[in-house]
Write a protein that holds these residues in place. Structure first.
Motif, PDB file in Angstrom:
ATOM      1  N   LEU A  23      36.994  13.892 135.410  1.00 13.91           N
ATOM      2  CA  LEU A  23      37.429  14.035 134.023  1.00 13.91           C
ATOM      3  C   LEU A  23      36.729  13.024 133.117  1.00 13.91           C
ATOM      4  CD1 LEU A  23      41.289  14.656 134.199  1.00 13.91           C
ATOM      5  CD2 LEU A  23      39.438  16.316 134.042  1.00 13.91           C
ATOM      6  N   ASP A  24      36.446  11.835 133.658  1.00 18.57           N
ATOM      7  CA  ASP A  24      35.768  10.801 132.876  1.00 18.57           C
ATOM      8  C   ASP A  24      34.249  10.912 132.987  1.00 18.57           C
ATOM      9  OD1 ASP A  24      38.069   9.544 131.872  1.00 18.57           O
ATOM     10  OD2 ASP A  24      38.371   8.493 133.760  1.00 18.57           O
ATOM     11  N   ASP A  25      33.751  11.060 134.218  1.00 21.62           N
ATOM     12  CA  ASP A  25      32.297  11.048 134.403  1.00 21.62           C
ATOM     13  C   ASP A  25      31.616  12.290 133.847  1.00 21.62           C
ATOM     14  OD1 ASP A  25      32.602   8.638 135.629  1.00 21.62           O
ATOM     15  OD2 ASP A  25      32.279   9.355 137.677  1.00 21.62           O
ATOM     16  N   ALA A  26      32.351  13.398 133.743  1.00 21.25           N
ATOM     17  CA  ALA A  26      31.771  14.638 133.205  1.00 21.25           C
ATOM     18  C   ALA A  26      32.607  15.124 132.034  1.00 21.25           C
ATOM     19  CB  ALA A  26      31.695  15.690 134.307  1.00 21.25           C
ATOM     20  N   ALA A  78      31.987  21.139 129.878  1.00 20.18           N
ATOM     21  CA  ALA A  78      33.180  21.982 129.787  1.00 20.18           C
ATOM     22  C   ALA A  78      33.543  22.633 131.116  1.00 20.18           C
ATOM     23  CB  ALA A  78      32.969  23.056 128.716  1.00 20.18           C
ATOM     24  N   GLU A  79      32.536  23.098 131.854  1.00 27.72           N
ATOM     25  CA  GLU A  79      32.826  23.799 133.104  1.00 27.72           C
ATOM     26  C   GLU A  79      33.492  22.898 134.131  1.00 27.72           C
ATOM     27  OE1 GLU A  79      29.417  25.712 130.964  1.00 27.72           O
ATOM     28  OE2 GLU A  79      29.932  23.680 131.562  1.00 27.72           O
ATOM     29  N   VAL A  80      33.077  21.631 134.165  1.00 25.85           N
ATOM     30  CA  VAL A  80      33.698  20.691 135.107  1.00 25.85           C
ATOM     31  C   VAL A  80      35.139  20.418 134.685  1.00 25.85           C
ATOM     32  CG1 VAL A  80      33.597  18.357 136.052  1.00 25.85           C
ATOM     33  CG2 VAL A  80      31.487  19.646 135.698  1.00 25.85           C
ATOM     34  N   GLN A  81      35.369  20.274 133.389  1.00 24.73           N
ATOM     35  CA  GLN A  81      36.724  20.058 132.902  1.00 24.73           C
ATOM     36  C   GLN A  81      37.627  21.248 133.252  1.00 24.73           C
ATOM     37  OE1 GLN A  81      37.793  17.109 131.181  1.00 24.73           O
ATOM     38  NE2 GLN A  81      35.824  16.412 131.965  1.00 24.73           N
ATOM     39  N   GLN A  91      48.566  22.152 141.009  1.00 23.72           N
ATOM     40  CA  GLN A  91      49.353  21.084 141.617  1.00 23.72           C
ATOM     41  C   GLN A  91      50.559  20.692 140.761  1.00 23.72           C
ATOM     42  OE1 GLN A  91      48.658  19.857 144.813  1.00 23.72           O
ATOM     43  NE2 GLN A  91      47.348  21.671 144.650  1.00 23.72           N
ATOM     44  N   GLY A  92      50.730  21.359 139.631  1.00 26.25           N
ATOM     45  CA  GLY A  92      51.856  21.042 138.761  1.00 26.25           C
ATOM     46  C   GLY A  92      51.681  19.758 137.982  1.00 26.25           C
ATOM     47  N   LYS A  93      50.471  19.231 137.922  1.00 21.29           N
ATOM     48  CA  LYS A  93      50.204  18.009 137.162  1.00 21.29           C
ATOM     49  C   LYS A  93      49.771  18.419 135.752  1.00 21.29           C
ATOM     50  CE  LYS A  93      48.938  15.292 141.234  1.00 21.29           C
ATOM     51  NZ  LYS A  93      47.927  14.439 141.894  1.00 21.29           N
ATOM     52  N   ASP A  94      50.767  18.785 134.950  1.00 17.30           N
ATOM     53  CA  ASP A  94      50.481  19.408 133.668  1.00 17.30           C
ATOM     54  C   ASP A  94      49.794  18.477 132.673  1.00 17.30           C
ATOM     55  OD1 ASP A  94      51.510  21.725 134.656  1.00 17.30           O
ATOM     56  OD2 ASP A  94      53.395  21.631 133.559  1.00 17.30           O
ATOM     57  N   ALA A  95      50.101  17.180 132.708  1.00 16.14           N
ATOM     58  CA  ALA A  95      49.473  16.257 131.765  1.00 16.14           C
ATOM     59  C   ALA A  95      47.965  16.196 131.999  1.00 16.14           C
ATOM     60  CB  ALA A  95      50.092  14.869 131.888  1.00 16.14           C
ATOM     61  N   SER A  96      47.566  16.054 133.258  1.00 19.46           N
ATOM     62  CA  SER A  96      46.139  16.024 133.582  1.00 19.46           C
ATOM     63  C   SER A  96      45.496  17.378 133.314  1.00 19.46           C
ATOM     64  CB  SER A  96      45.929  15.627 135.043  1.00 19.46           C
ATOM     65  OG  SER A  96      46.324  14.280 135.267  1.00 19.46           O
TER      66      SER A  96
END
Length: 311
Positions: free
Chosen positions: A126-129, A133-136, A146-151
């Motif tokens: 998330l930081d390095d790329a 957009a595709e990596v994000q 995984q239910g990690k909605d904030a990330s």
């Protein structure tokens, strides 16, 4: 039509490593730890957080070699050995090859339930790329599952800011927003998704639009699973421009929808251009072989294109 990791890896690694045909029978190689020490890697041309899809270099020779070997091992079913070489390819500057390797590693870890490794790997991406957009999108999809909605929101919002027409990011963000208690925001995001999807569906069959724009619309529709996309691409098989027809056929060949296979069969038989007829028949054959490998239901028979008329 799904936004596959494999396609993303091939797109990111301009050197062609993940998409390149791997050696058919690679010779046994020592583990990365015992490999010959690499030469000094060239410095990245920009800090990791500022690398974009346009400025991302293909990678060092060692990264490409390690990535090729990892891909070959993975295709042979040697997943643990492949992990070692993906890790080797991930070392050094941030490049297309290293990002590809890091995505492959995270996906491998997630597939075998090693989320203690996969989660942090995606967080670092998330930081390095952050400007790719595709990596994000790929990271956001992982966090959503995984239910990690904030990330997931962080990644998907970044992907959309970079590419407003990235349909899979829009649809997934709307779902994540709704389930995390932001129903109004989710409804607005899903409405944006619907509006864009409908616009691209119209563009595909609008002959007043330049062929290049019709092709771009086909590519965008190919990233989501929606029967409206399949219908639009089936119609594009009758486009007056041969290249548009072939692009639509290429994407339809990756569909699991039986409608797509039937349409490809008919298109291969009715194609008027001699060169395109051969290409269309090969695309249909690839789609049919894929269907045979995945289902017991007999797909349509391979068409036999008529011989070109004498000129």
């Amino acid at each position: 039509m799904r936004f596959a990791i494999a396609g993303l890896l091939a797109a990111l690694s301009a050197c062609g490593a993940p998409g390149e045909t791997p050696p058919p029978a690679p010779t046994p190689a020592p583990p990365p730890s015992s490999a010959v020490p690499p030469a000094s890697a060239p410095p990245a041309s920009a800090p990791p957080s500022m690398v974009t899809a346009e400025t991302l270099g293909p990678g060092t020779a060692e990264q490409a070699q390690s990535l090729n070997l990892a891909t070959a091992l993975f295709n042979e079913g040697k997943r643990r050995e492949a992990e070692d070489w993906y890790a080797k390819a991930a070392e050094g500057p941030v490049t297309g090859a290293s990002i590809s390797a890091r995505l492959a590693l995270a996906d491998l870890w997630a597939s075998r339930g090693a989320h203690d490794k996969a989660g942090p790997a995606y967080e670092r991406l998330l930081d390095d790329a952050r400007l790719i957009a595709e990596v994000q999108l790929v990271a956001g999809r992982y966090f959503a599952t995984q239910g990690k909605d904030a990330s997931a929101r962080r990644a998907l919002e970044a992907a959309i800011a970079l590419q407003p027409d990235l349909l899979p990011a829009l649809s997934l963000l709307g779902i994540v927003q709704a389930r995390s208690g932001k129903a109004a925001e989710g409804a607005q995001t899903l409405a944006r998704y619907e509006a864009r999807l409908e616009r691209f569906v119209r563009v595909v069959t609008d002959m007043t639009v330049p062929p290049g724009d019709r092709i771009e619309a086909i590519k965008l529709l190919s990233t989501v699973v929606d029967e409206r996309c399949v219908t639009a691409m089936v119609r594009a098989l009758r486009d007056p421009v041969a290249h548009v027809r072939l692009v639509a056929a290429q994407f339809l060949a990756e569909e699991d929808d039986p409608t797509a296979l039937k349409a490809l069969s008919e298109a291969a038989l009715s194609e008027a251009d001699p060169e395109s007829r051969i290409a269309m028949a090969l695309i249909f054959k690839r789609a049919r072989d894929r269907a045979l490998a995945e289902t017991a239901a007999p797909p349509p028979s391979m068409p036999r294109p008529a011989a070109p008329s004498a000129r």
